[in-house]
Design a protein around this motif. Sequence first.
Motif, PDB file in Angstrom:
ATOM      1  N   MET A   1       0.465  -1.317  -0.096  1.00 26.11           N
ATOM      2  CA  MET A   1       0.079  -0.174  -0.264  1.00 26.11           C
ATOM      3  C   MET A   1       0.973   1.072  -0.064  1.00 26.11           C
TER       4      MET A   1
ATOM      5  N   ALA B   1       6.407  17.899 -16.748  1.00 26.36           N
ATOM      6  CA  ALA B   1       5.736  18.571 -17.821  1.00 26.36           C
ATOM      7  C   ALA B   1       5.038  20.015 -18.182  1.00 26.36           C
ATOM      8  N   SER B   2       3.883  20.118 -17.615  1.00 26.73           N
ATOM      9  CA  SER B   2       3.000  20.461 -17.543  1.00 26.73           C
ATOM     10  C   SER B   2       4.250  22.300 -17.176  1.00 26.73           C
ATOM     11  N   ALA B   3       5.201  22.008 -16.940  1.00 28.09           N
ATOM     12  CA  ALA B   3       6.009  23.057 -16.022  1.00 28.09           C
ATOM     13  C   ALA B   3       6.889  23.211 -17.501  1.00 28.09           C
TER      14      ALA B   3
ATOM     15  N   ARG C   1       4.153   5.557  -5.831  1.00 28.02           N
ATOM     16  CA  ARG C   1       4.532   5.424  -7.262  1.00 28.02           C
ATOM     17  C   ARG C   1       3.260   6.169  -7.539  1.00 28.02           C
ATOM     18  N   LYS C   2       2.148   6.588  -7.420  1.00 27.36           N
ATOM     19  CA  LYS C   2       1.144   7.073  -7.894  1.00 27.36           C
ATOM     20  C   LYS C   2       1.915   8.478  -7.421  1.00 27.36           C
ATOM     21  N   ARG C   3       2.754   9.158  -6.901  1.00 19.68           N
ATOM     22  CA  ARG C   3       3.332  10.262  -6.499  1.00 19.68           C
ATOM     23  C   ARG C   3       4.372  10.783  -7.618  1.00 19.68           C
TER      24      ARG C   3
ATOM     25  N   TRP D   1       4.352   9.571 -10.327  1.00 21.17           N
ATOM     26  CA  TRP D   1       3.440  10.245 -12.296  1.00 21.17           C
ATOM     27  C   TRP D   1       3.184  11.226 -11.312  1.00 21.17           C
ATOM     28  N   PHE D   2       2.565  11.692 -10.413  1.00 20.19           N
ATOM     29  CA  PHE D   2       2.227  13.117 -10.521  1.00 20.19           C
ATOM     30  C   PHE D   2       3.140  14.189 -10.775  1.00 20.19           C
TER      31      PHE D   2
ATOM     32  N   LEU E   1       5.973  23.225 -20.177  1.00 28.82           N
ATOM     33  CA  LEU E   1       5.626  24.134 -21.225  1.00 28.82           C
ATOM     34  C   LEU E   1       5.577  25.454 -21.152  1.00 28.82           C
ATOM     35  N   PHE E   2       5.810  25.666 -20.291  1.00 25.98           N
ATOM     36  CA  PHE E   2       5.922  27.263 -20.055  1.00 25.98           C
ATOM     37  C   PHE E   2       7.169  27.837 -20.288  1.00 25.98           C
TER      38      PHE E   2
ATOM     39  N   LYS F   1       2.154   2.130  -2.595  1.00 22.71           N
ATOM     40  CA  LYS F   1       1.139   2.069  -4.428  1.00 22.71           C
ATOM     41  C   LYS F   1       1.250   4.149  -4.335  1.00 22.71           C
TER      42      LYS F   1
ATOM     43  N   ALA G   1       4.229  14.530 -14.409  1.00 25.26           N
ATOM     44  CA  ALA G   1       2.601  15.357 -14.776  1.00 25.26           C
ATOM     45  C   ALA G   1       3.352  16.693 -14.619  1.00 25.26           C
ATOM     46  N   LEU G   2       3.791  17.111 -13.148  1.00 30.50           N
ATOM     47  CA  LEU G   2       3.556  18.686 -13.095  1.00 30.50           C
ATOM     48  C   LEU G   2       4.639  19.332 -13.565  1.00 30.50           C
TER      49      LEU G   2
END
Lengths: 430, 298, 267, 323, 237
Positions: free
Chosen positions: A1, A18-20, A7-9, A11-12, A22-23, A4, A15-16
Amino acid sequence: MIRKTARKRTWFVAALLASAGLFASTLPANAETGVSSSEIKLGITLPLTGAASPGYNKIGNAMNAYFKYVNENGGVYGRKITLIQKNDEYSPQLSIAKTNELILKDKVFALVGPLGTANFTAVHKSVGIAKRKVPSLFLNTGFSGFASKKNYPTSFTILPSYAMEAKIVAQFIKENLTGKKLGLVYQNDEFGIDALGAFKDAGVKFDVSIPYTSGTQSAATAQTWVSQLAAGGAQVVVFFGVTSATAPLLAVSAAAKYAPQWILGSVGSDPLTLRALGVPVAVLNGALTPAGNPSPNDTSDEYVKQFQEINAKYNNADFDDYVLQGMNIGLMTVQALRAAGRNLTRAGLIRAMESKGSSFASVAYSPLGYSKTSNVGHTGYYMAVMDAKGDRKPYGGSVVLYTTDSAKGPVVKSNFKRPAMPAKGLPTNS
Amino acid sequence: MQKVFETILIGLSTGSIYALMSLALVLVWRSTRVVNFAQAGQAMFSTYIGFEISSRSEVFWLGLLFAIVAGALLGAGVDYFFMRVLFKHANSGPAAVVAPVIATLGLLGLIRSFVGLTWGGEFKSIETPASTNGFTIGDSTIPFSPLNVLIIVTTALILIALAILFQRTNLGLALRASAYAPEIAQLAGIRTARTRTIGWAIAGGVGGVAGMLVTANNFLSPYSLDLLLVFGFIAAVIGGLESMVGAVIGAFVLGIGLTFILNYVGTSLVFIGGFTVLILVLIIKPDGIMSRGKARRA
Amino acid sequence: MPDNLADKKTVLSVNDLSVNFGGLKALSGVNLELKQGEVLGLIGPNGAGKTTVFNALCGIVTPAGGSLSLKGKEIKWPKPYQLAKLGIARTLQGVGLFPDLTVADNVMIGANRFAEAGLLRSSFGTNSKDEKRLRDRAQAALERVYVGGVSNRRADTLSYPDTKRVSIARALVAEPEILLLDEPAGGLGAQDIEWLNSLINNLKARTSIIIVEHHMDVVMSVCDRIYVLNFGQIIASGTPQEVRNNDAVIEAYLGTHSKEKSARKKA
Amino acid sequence: MRKKILLFIVLGWVLLIVGDRVDELRVYQGAQIAMYTIALASIVLLTGYSGQVSLGNGAMMAVGGYAAALTLTNLQTPIWFAFLMAVIAASLFGALLGAAAARLSGPYLAGTTLALAVGLPAIANQFTFLGGEPGILFDVGFPPERLGEDFTQYKWFFWIASSIALVALFITSNILSSRFGRTWQAVRGNALAAELAGVNSSRWKILAFTISSALAGLAGAVFAMNISLVAPGAYSLALSFALVTGAVLAGISSLPGVAFGALILVAIPEVADALAGRLGDADKLNNYLPGLIVSVLLILSVIYTPNGPGENLRKLRHKRKAH
Amino acid sequence: MSGLLVNNLSVSHGAISALRNVTFSVEPGQLAAVIGSNGAGKTTLLRTLSGLKDASSGNAEWEGRAMLGKKPDELVRRGISHVSEGKSVIPELTVKENLVLGGIWRANRSDTNAAIAEVVELFPRLGERMGQSADTLSGGERQMLAIGRALVSRPKLLLLDEPSLGLAPLVIEQIFETIDKLRHKLGLTVVLVEQNAMSALEIADTGVIINLGEVVASGKASDLINDPALRAAYLGY
């Protein structure tokens, strides 16, 4: 657990980041936005597709054709004009998105000729046109609200307001069509409401009055309009709506053999477009319409003749009201840019519009109202009648020009003489 | 009284077009258990083909023929190159149930973009095969025109042809058997995969006719058939999604009902009316009016 | 009825249950009685209606007639989701695990009735103690069926016998008083069946069990009493010993011999 | 849990710094990404967890947007109250829709919500107080003056949108990792087994619809703020489709993917624009290339990674282990 | 000429093994009864033989040619017809249509019509109900229709899955009598999967007893009736 969530973190965060990414972008240059030593970037939003597009979708290309012509003849003080057209499908939220692109991404110097009342209202608010001090010239809308210099300090309309149009139509009805039963079909937004108010002020009452919501027009809806009009016995029907509503209305009326005296508002009455949408031309025979410009087929007119030549060389579209209008906006834009001088700035352009705008050459017969206190363009109409070919002739044989304002001012017959077309259609003003 | 009569006639004409669309949806649903949202796109593409042919040849019927063929080929292609691949890959996990729905949406978008890139977004109109001028009864003209008659007659002919195909031919029997009981059909020697593709082709052809007929009365654009899809779906749900007869009856009920709303209540309530019917049917008789009380697997 | 059961309380009784499918009588006049702490077998040939009895008990099919009593009190036929509250748990023939959840999560679903944290507490993440309690319950249930080690694996990665165990754990975690086992031995090998036998014997202490099973070895060795169904009716009942020697049962399973058939025809 | 809160605080801090360093266009797009993030979370919750397909999330967003706009224009309330009203109105709407939806299986639900998405403009046009096709302007006001002269409107939007998105994601991730998320997954995985485990599946489905709709409504209000407008056309069918696409691309059953999906949704028009520019700047390309890219991505991902890229990775790892 | 040979056939449902190393054969023109209790794997066996399910290993051949890995429609063309479990008729179709379905793979409709006429001769009751929906038939009539449909394809090998399932005892007797009659009349090779062991073995030439996916006994039908393995397979003792 525990693993789990770990791993989620990951990913999070990935993703962030990656969005940064773009800026990562460059900072804007300091010179006046959209102007370089060789280029002036202008932008326009208009419906290139969708229900409202027929007719309007030709305006941008016509402007472009005129700009190409000017560019090939030296541009504006050596700068070439680039016009970026964006399709907003006549929907306000797309106008907002596309105008944002024009201003933030393409970094245009000014907006010229954007279309639609609701569209520009939304754009003005959302994008912050006034706060950003973006000049918005020659708005293709007759909404009288835009006349407020306080609310719209950097915007200038070109068309007479719908209120003016309605006042002039009302005057015409009172002069020529007294005693007939009257019907009205209007688009239920600023566009039609403006007109409704003006008719009320003028004391013209309608026996049948049908509002419709923009976007709902279709052959099926038109059938209900026609049955209501016919049931009310309307002998004269005034129509204030877009072409895509005019077309089914006229087509269904023709089919139902309902033939009142039509008075079609200036917006939705281009015969060529109506024909392309399947309206039998015969139904247009005798229809009345308030008009500002000469008929696009009137080659005796110096403006029309010059524009037709440019159209033939650079655009090759069927020459109709919309092409004429687009060319004319081009002509006026070039005059405005010249009037702003060699050191082109947004503030300078607005000053030039205010001080010199009223003297610009324009194809329309009525005077231009630009001044320090007014951002309204043309101020009058003449009544025209269509023939069986869809061609437009002045009612009564010669142009009788009415001028007025958007408020309570009187409707007067005017003897105004418009400025001559600059030689070869190339402005030399400064 | 005359207005009632008029309304029913117009409703029949409207219902005819809904009937074709809902038939197309039902045909695919029965064979594949997928509500094919791409049907609007397929029909639109077929109609563009029909538009090209009919505006070049100036013969509407030639355009219609080509629209049917294009629709059938596209339908078969979608099943063969798309659905088969989809079912092979997306068959497990949380998305397995929603995958076909989403995939047909994607296909709708794909066809739409393709059509837009090819033909642009301008409205096109098809030369009507018959006059749109209303008939005159006595001294009044009703909004019911020869075009409406033609729409009803064409639809009737297609329905009859389909009825013969399904009731009288081996292919029809194979189609029905594969839809009702794929395993028994397989054991009877039917090549069910191929039969399914044929079903998609028929649905595609029927959708093409719906597109051509609705466009004869209106304009064609990459979005112009979306509403037809929704009304076709509602009609199919009224009929229970399973039954072709139900789909046709549902379509006429919907067509006439909505025309009554249009003529007696107001234009803007038409869609809300349709949506209300959908919700009511789903709540009161979720299996549709044709069900015989037995719930079906969905 | 075996002597040791005679004085036990009746926990569940089904009276005169009948179920129709369309015009077909799937069950007619079925009476069942489950005593505290007993294992009741429900057997019969294919299509006899065993699973239908379970489905009626669980609200998956609606009975056409009959009544249900729980601990002597007559109650309405429950809806499936009400069973847990009534203290009844059922395993499914096809196992029915949630494939993309972990084993622990699977079992925790069964423990929902012990949850205290509502939506609000869950939203702000102040539910960790509650979660931990549920997780501990799940872990304990898994350990009872000897699969405590797989709790973090996804259910669809388990071996078949382990999924069977997990599904029993999910039923047990709700601490049911009555356990309905639908073909627990189906698809299991000999070793696992042996394990199943011992598990069922262990469970008897706390739970009353009804078991539908084809595997006769299992039925005969774990059941205290057996009901035999054929054509939707109970044709025999009694201890395994009694049932095993009942001619009607043998006939139901093996069919009728032609000698008897001709005898019947003559008659 | 403390770690999670810390993570979100760090994220907020990173966003704050990023928002200060980039130009206005990116800030504007950042606010859009935040909006899409919330909207995609609502789909992940509804479809990925509870297994219900809705093609009408645009309609739920519209309810939120309109509720916020009407609150703001008619009651002149503070903005936070408008957002709260968006959440409340949308959850009520979601509960109603969910009650109908709980009776419907996959294709019926998809078709019904599709009909809703298609018909939304007609419904909005029906009532004049909703402003018809042109809609209602939505004005959250200028940024507070103490933030300085250079603090643009879009940066203000970005601040509001990203803080709302962070809070919404925090709450959603908590709900999804609690027994609520677990039970929805159970209902989706095997409704009968879940019922037998004591889960009233239709009530849980309605709950999922309600919470999903609340999230969508919040996203709708943020959307309205970003474009200063609520109009039927803003919450179009295309928006609903885009949301489904974003969710599928992000992995429909994984919450952490939503930011990525939102990024893609905002990036696609950019990419299409660049591509169209390279291919020749025709109107048609500008209008239809984004749609083409979206559709192709949607189709490819639904065929090849229907459960999101994470699932494919998991399977691959599993396969490797087996060999 | 060889009939049906099944050799070392194993089949699994995902992780669960359903059949393990099943081997048996049926001579042409003979009836083999495959019996065993519920869940033994009988139905899986037939589904594998008719191409509905893939085998994991082993092979099977009919008339010397391999059967496994072929699609059902191909096997039908080779004269193998499978009547699946539970009155396999399509209730939405009429009796006539159900029968036509049996011959639908043939291009020639008149051939099918002739075959239907023969089937009606065997089952006169179907003839009376040709136009009715199959929905209206009784359980026994449906079973006859299912068998009739299979016969319309003029099979050489008939695979029958539990024709007695859900039928009343008297009807079951009739069905078995009919099967016995028609297989002699048509010279069919039959694999009859049954739970009703006595009735099946009575009309069978040979029998195969399957328990938990494995063959536990096989041989002459008359011998198997008294084989203790039979009782054990069903009753566990």
